[in-house]
Scaffold this active site. Structure first.
Site, PDB file in Angstrom:
ATOM      1  N   GLU A 100       0.854  -1.193   0.000  1.00  0.00           N
ATOM      2  CA  GLU A 100       0.000   0.000   0.000  1.00  0.00           C
ATOM      3  C   GLU A 100       0.891   1.244   0.000  1.00  0.00           C
ATOM      4  OE1 GLU A 100      -3.623   2.106   2.516  1.00  0.00           O
ATOM      5  OE2 GLU A 100      -2.428   0.530   3.451  1.00  0.00           O
ATOM      6  N   HIS A 139      -5.694   6.237  -1.971  1.00  0.00           N
ATOM      7  CA  HIS A 139      -4.931   7.425  -1.562  1.00  0.00           C
ATOM      8  C   HIS A 139      -4.745   8.323  -2.776  1.00  0.00           C
ATOM      9  CE1 HIS A 139      -3.931   6.240   2.589  1.00  0.00           C
ATOM     10  NE2 HIS A 139      -4.045   5.006   2.105  1.00  0.00           N
ATOM     11  N   ALA A 164      -9.456   8.463   2.051  1.00  0.00           N
ATOM     12  CA  ALA A 164      -8.263   8.929   1.348  1.00  0.00           C
ATOM     13  C   ALA A 164      -8.448   8.870  -0.165  1.00  0.00           C
ATOM     14  CB  ALA A 164      -7.027   8.125   1.768  1.00  0.00           C
ATOM     15  N   ARG A 200     -20.806  17.276 -10.140  1.00  0.00           N
ATOM     16  CA  ARG A 200     -20.027  17.734 -11.282  1.00  0.00           C
ATOM     17  C   ARG A 200     -18.632  17.137 -11.329  1.00  0.00           C
ATOM     18  NH1 ARG A 200     -22.912  22.309  -9.662  1.00  0.00           N
ATOM     19  NH2 ARG A 200     -24.298  23.158 -11.279  1.00  0.00           N
ATOM     20  N   ASP A 207      -8.054  -3.293   7.705  1.00  0.00           N
ATOM     21  CA  ASP A 207      -6.979  -2.289   7.747  1.00  0.00           C
ATOM     22  C   ASP A 207      -6.394  -2.253   9.158  1.00  0.00           C
ATOM     23  OD1 ASP A 207      -5.243  -0.384   6.735  1.00  0.00           O
ATOM     24  OD2 ASP A 207      -6.642   1.284   6.968  1.00  0.00           O
ATOM     25  N   LEU A 260      -7.051   9.239  11.066  1.00  0.00           N
ATOM     26  CA  LEU A 260      -7.213   7.805  11.249  1.00  0.00           C
ATOM     27  C   LEU A 260      -5.977   7.090  10.737  1.00  0.00           C
ATOM     28  CD1 LEU A 260     -10.930   7.289  10.152  1.00  0.00           C
ATOM     29  CD2 LEU A 260     -10.007   6.933  12.444  1.00  0.00           C
ATOM     30  N   GLY A 301      -5.398   3.400  10.328  1.00  0.00           N
ATOM     31  CA  GLY A 301      -5.806   2.002  10.395  1.00  0.00           C
ATOM     32  C   GLY A 301      -6.925   1.811  11.392  1.00  0.00           C
TER      33      GLY A 301
END
Length: 387
Positions: free
Chosen positions: A129, A194, A219, A226, A273, A306, A308
């Protein structure tokens, strides 16, 4: 000796069955019909109620049992993580590396390869990740590691070999044309995450082979009328998979329901996570030299971001069922069958069927895990209760 499991409802991955028996022969399942058909050479285990289901498969596990994989890229750390999560019903996982140096990531891949070679049944592969993220959507990932993918990265990632899955999360807007396609053609599973990408940038990444989205909503550029963003692309692409953290902190229950309505059946799956506090008595740990604290059931860094989650898979199933209102069978599929399908392992995991690997979870009506089996090896967890 064969094991005969009786006394619990059986969820096969498709439906619930009552008054039936399940036989384990070595590391494989033998599905039988009625209790009076129990083979005579099996040891009977009376589960005394509850539900037995396919073992949970978690495709995003940063740590557990006190170990944090990015900090300790060893085979022993992987075993500690498995041991920490097993009492929450997780029988197999993708240990996850967060953004760090190339050397750290390569060491983690070597550890997973060694674990798989040694027969560590619960390790299905690895999830890398980062660090190819958007800086503004890095979350708790340290800014000093966030960077563009370089030719050296593409080279070593495409050279990963072994009998295990390799998943990588990246921001598609920061990948050069052809990089995602190269990774996918080499056998990697590429997910968007992310990311601050616009809809068109994500769809271009999907055209190159992006097949999933990491921790949906979190993330990533949100959906607006739009500017559909990353979330809009996830909803609009029927063939992609979405992971979601159902812990009442990362995602509102209404947003979980919206995702279930938007995605085709079977394309939304649960992940934790989870960090090292799961399966451990510790309530804090260190990453990047800073302390992460458990606060009101969530894990946060000094900036209040946050970092995890503090849940196990049985908690995700419980919250999805009780708080989101999803039918229990579907919650169980989101925790086992769908991740198995995403990894193309649903011919051996994620269902209870004759010949499938004997990975099972048994939990009571209060969602306390009481027993697990990994490749037929049994553990009792009678003292463990969900959070």
């Amino acid at each position: 000796m064969k094991q005969a499991l009786v006394g619990a409802r059986i969820f096969t991955g498709d439906k619930f069955l009552d008054n039936q028996v399940l036989i384990i022969d070595g590391d494989k399942l033998i599905f039988t019909a009625e209790n009076d058909n129990v083979v005579h050479d099996a040891g009977i285990i009376d589960l005394d109620g509850g539900i037995i289901a396919p073992g949970f498969i978690d495709l995003q596990v940063n740590g557990g049992g006190g170990s944090f994989f990015t900090n300790d890229t060893s085979v022993s750390a992987l075993q500690t993580m498995l041991d920490g999560h097993r009492p929450t019903g997780t029988t197999s996982m993708l240990p996850t590396l967060i953004s760090d140096t190339r050397d750290t990531h390569q060491a983690g891949v070597r550890a997973v390869a060694d674990a798989v070679t040694s027969g560590m049944s619960g390790i299905l592969g690895i999830h890398i990740e980062g660090p190819f993220f958007d800086m503004d959507k890095r979350g708790a990932h340290n800014a000093r590691y966030i960077r563009e993918m370089e030719p050296a990265d593409t080279q070593w990632l495409t050279e990963i070999s072994g009998d295990f899955a390799t998943m990588i999360t990246l921001a598609p807007e920061h990948a050069h044309t052809g990089q995602i396609k190269t990774l996918v053609e080499a056998g990697l599973i590429v997910c968007a995450g992310h990311s601050n990408a616009h809809y068109e940038q994500v769809m271009a990444g999907i055209d190159e082979g992006i097949s999933g989205f990491t921790h949906l909503y979190n993330a990533m550029r949100p959906l607006t009328g739009r500017d559909p963003g990353v979330v809009g692309a996830a909803f609009a692409s029927d063939d992609t998979w979405c992971a979601i953290i159902c812990d009442n902190h990362h995602v509102h229950s209404g947003a979980v329901r919206a995702a279930l309505n938007a995605k085709p059946n079977g394309k939304l799956y649960l992940v934790t996570d989870a960090m090292s506090t799961v399966g451990s008595t510790q309530k804090s740990f260190s990453i990047y030299g800073e302390t992460i604290y458990e606060q009101d059931g969530a894990l946060v860094n000094a900036e209040g971001r946050l970092a995890g989650s503090a849940i196990g898979m049985i908690d995700a199933v419980r919250i999805c069922h009780q708080d989101v209102g999803v039918e229990l069978g579907e919650c169980l599929r989101m925790a086992s069958l769908y991740p198995a399908q995403y990894l193309q392992l649903d011919n051996q995991l994620g269902q209870i069927a004759t010949g499938w690997r004997a990975d099972l979870v048994h939990f009571d009506n209060d969602f306390n895990v009481r027993n697990t089996w990994v490749a037929g090896a049994h553990q009792s967890h009678t003292s463990v209760e969900s959070t």
